[in-house]
Write a protein that holds these residues in place. Sequence first.
Motif, PDB file in Angstrom:
ATOM      1  N   PHE A 136      -7.603   4.135   7.924  1.00  0.00           N
ATOM      2  CA  PHE A 136      -7.033   3.166   8.869  1.00  0.00           C
ATOM      3  C   PHE A 136      -7.488   3.420  10.315  1.00  0.00           C
ATOM      4  CE2 PHE A 136      -3.733   2.198  11.973  1.00  0.00           C
ATOM      5  CZ  PHE A 136      -3.576   0.824  11.805  1.00  0.00           C
ATOM      6  N   ILE A 152       0.622   4.297  -2.735  1.00  0.00           N
ATOM      7  CA  ILE A 152       0.319   5.686  -2.385  1.00  0.00           C
ATOM      8  C   ILE A 152       1.447   6.614  -2.827  1.00  0.00           C
ATOM      9  CG2 ILE A 152       0.067   7.248  -0.406  1.00  0.00           C
ATOM     10  CD1 ILE A 152      -1.592   4.952   0.901  1.00  0.00           C
ATOM     11  N   ASP A 211      -7.932   6.180  -1.299  1.00  0.00           N
ATOM     12  CA  ASP A 211      -7.125   5.128  -0.687  1.00  0.00           C
ATOM     13  C   ASP A 211      -8.040   3.989  -0.220  1.00  0.00           C
ATOM     14  OD1 ASP A 211      -5.334   3.529   0.561  1.00  0.00           O
ATOM     15  OD2 ASP A 211      -4.938   4.863   2.257  1.00  0.00           O
ATOM     16  N   GLY A 252       0.801  -1.208   0.000  1.00  0.00           N
ATOM     17  CA  GLY A 252       0.000   0.000   0.000  1.00  0.00           C
ATOM     18  C   GLY A 252       0.837   1.263   0.000  1.00  0.00           C
ATOM     19  N   THR A 253       1.915   1.250   0.762  1.00  0.00           N
ATOM     20  CA  THR A 253       2.752   2.445   0.834  1.00  0.00           C
ATOM     21  C   THR A 253       3.301   2.805  -0.539  1.00  0.00           C
ATOM     22  OG1 THR A 253       3.323   1.998   3.124  1.00  0.00           O
ATOM     23  CG2 THR A 253       4.824   3.420   1.895  1.00  0.00           C
ATOM     24  N   ASP A 258      -5.058  -2.774  -1.761  1.00  0.00           N
ATOM     25  CA  ASP A 258      -4.064  -3.764  -1.324  1.00  0.00           C
ATOM     26  C   ASP A 258      -4.564  -5.197  -1.520  1.00  0.00           C
ATOM     27  OD1 ASP A 258      -2.395  -1.767  -0.608  1.00  0.00           O
ATOM     28  OD2 ASP A 258      -2.382  -2.207   1.549  1.00  0.00           O
ATOM     29  N   CYS A 309      -6.710   0.975   0.164  1.00  0.00           N
ATOM     30  CA  CYS A 309      -5.722  -0.044   0.527  1.00  0.00           C
ATOM     31  C   CYS A 309      -6.322  -1.020   1.531  1.00  0.00           C
ATOM     32  CB  CYS A 309      -4.490   0.620   1.152  1.00  0.00           C
ATOM     33  SG  CYS A 309      -3.389   1.310  -0.072  1.00  0.00           S
ATOM     34  N   LEU A 310      -7.005  -0.451   2.534  1.00  0.00           N
ATOM     35  CA  LEU A 310      -7.599  -1.272   3.576  1.00  0.00           C
ATOM     36  C   LEU A 310      -8.939  -1.838   3.089  1.00  0.00           C
ATOM     37  CD1 LEU A 310      -7.434  -2.211   6.523  1.00  0.00           C
ATOM     38  CD2 LEU A 310      -8.569  -0.102   7.183  1.00  0.00           C
ATOM     39  N   HIS A 318      -2.743  -7.553  -0.707  1.00  0.00           N
ATOM     40  CA  HIS A 318      -2.230  -8.306   0.444  1.00  0.00           C
ATOM     41  C   HIS A 318      -2.994  -8.042   1.748  1.00  0.00           C
ATOM     42  CE1 HIS A 318       1.225  -5.235   1.624  1.00  0.00           C
ATOM     43  NE2 HIS A 318       0.052  -4.789   1.971  1.00  0.00           N
ATOM     44  N   LYS A 319      -4.078  -7.257   1.673  1.00  0.00           N
ATOM     45  CA  LYS A 319      -4.947  -7.170   2.845  1.00  0.00           C
ATOM     46  C   LYS A 319      -6.126  -8.124   2.615  1.00  0.00           C
ATOM     47  CE  LYS A 319      -3.327  -3.096   5.111  1.00  0.00           C
ATOM     48  NZ  LYS A 319      -3.331  -1.629   5.095  1.00  0.00           N
ATOM     49  N   HIS A 344      -3.665   7.716   5.624  1.00  0.00           N
ATOM     50  CA  HIS A 344      -2.514   6.901   6.021  1.00  0.00           C
ATOM     51  C   HIS A 344      -1.211   7.714   6.010  1.00  0.00           C
ATOM     52  CE1 HIS A 344       0.375   3.527   5.932  1.00  0.00           C
ATOM     53  NE2 HIS A 344      -0.603   2.866   6.542  1.00  0.00           N
TER      54      HIS A 344
END
Length: 553
Positions: free
Chosen positions: A291, A213, A316, A209-210, A350, A318-319, A352-353, A242
């Motif tokens: 987040f 972004i 975002d 995610g980082t 993400d 990501c989550l 990977h989440k 984030h």
Amino acid sequence: MSSRVPVSLRETFNTQRANPRNQALLFNIGVIRNIVFVYFILRWSSKAARQLRGYGIIGTIVIFYNYLRSTAYGIILRAPGVKGKVKAQLDEATAKLEEKMVVRDPNLVRHLALPKNGISADKIREELAKLADLKHTNWESGQVSGAVYHGGKELLDLQTDCMRLFSVSNPLHPDVFPGVRKMEAEVVAMVLSMFNAPPGGAGVTTSGGTESILMACLSARNKAYVEKGVTEPEIIIPKTAHAAFDKAGYYFKMKVHHVEIDPNTYKVDLKRVAKLINYNTVLLVGSAPNFPHGIIDDIQGLSRLALRKKIPLHVDACLGSFIVPFLEKAGFKSEPFDFRLKGVTSISCDTHKYGFAPKGNSTLIYRNSQLRAYQYYINTHWTGGIYASPNLSGSRPGSLIAGCYASMISMGENGYISSAHAIVSCAQRLATGITENLSPDLFVMGEPLVSVVAFTSKTIDIYDLADELSKLGWHLNALQDPPAVHMACTTLTIKSVETLLKDLGEVLVMVKARGKGAAKGDTAALYGVAGSVPNRSVVGSLATAFIDTLFKA
Ligand SMILES: *Cc1c(COP(=O)(O)O)cnc(C)c1O
């Protein structure tokens, strides 16, 4: 030869005033000096005007006051006498950290230089099995917020098998590993479709995610530079966005404006966002969800603002990843957040989440491929050949793309809809459990629609509660400004939500009975200090020591 005494420029002009050529030169210098002066005044005053318009008079005074307080406190911290004490305390805290984190088990081999001769495969397997078994916070029991999102054996086995097939692969060489190229392109295509990208939508995969972004911010910065000549880029983010956005500001030299949230909805305050927009604004940001509190910002409002001001808007997710696109299909309330809103130009998601891919996987998708090209790095002059890469890394692990691809097609849309159903139900049970049985001491922040439930208290120190919970094996996330904690529900936490509610109730009674004067645990001590001092340089030093400790062999 007559020796010439060096004279200043001014003296030269003064003594030769009669010469009309020199007089013209003098006049020109005067004009240039005035132009430069006026330029600086204008620049300074327009900066001041932007600041005043963005934050208002009171806001500006508060920022200035906090700056002064922080600076004054910083000076005190460096004063002789204080400095030594601070250092002694830091050293003590660092030693404690090391004691906790660095395992010195006599049964474990330490390698501080390469072993002279390679170790046998059997021995290595044995050693790594011990390392995997070291005493740790038990994520398997479902007591950890976030961290591991699926953890099911069948999926893990499949991922491992597929990763093994591609363990030497590197997407930097598509001719050598054409299968990896195909998988990566399809991962992006599947995510574009999940977020309703229009035809022409484009994206990349990243390491997390980082990086997604960072790249979204870089693309926006480059776009504004190329298309508008913006050289002092600014981004506007909710203060709940984030930390990776601040990292982008830090890496890519962009000013980051943090916007307050509405105290009732916990969504970013749109009026304040609008006031902060100026010529240098290269990107607006909203989270779906954020987040800290798991709240989806008013993306619809942000989108309207972005369109009106012609500024890109990054969402975002990501989550939210593989939950937020399936909320409705899983039978829950949702809010608009994807490319169907015309102002949304990029989305980070993400894998990977809640996509359950192995760690080191994320995606960043754009409304069109031109926006994507703004994040590319192209070097046509390198001695090593013409070099082109889509994101931060050069070589990348193709095996992770294989693991991600396998996870996505193994779950399928229905798999993700049912996992969304189970995880969001878990979060809602937690939220209603707190509201119905533990209020008014504990209350849920905002109305979380996704997987994270944040809560806080007006009657007890919420960090005390977190410390007591951790004695029972729970690992919740501590939040600050305002103090709070959250639980990010995962596939693993589904089974433990009732126990969490029960433990919360018991711990609450205990912490309340004990009163505020009791000895502090780690979280309460750390955040107590962080929240009460105007200058966080000591907290920063402690964080540095923490990272240093990670690398103690
Ligand atoms: C996890 C997360 C990110 C990115 O984190 P990584 O650890 O770099 O994958 C970004 N935004 C939100 C809201 C997140 O929860």
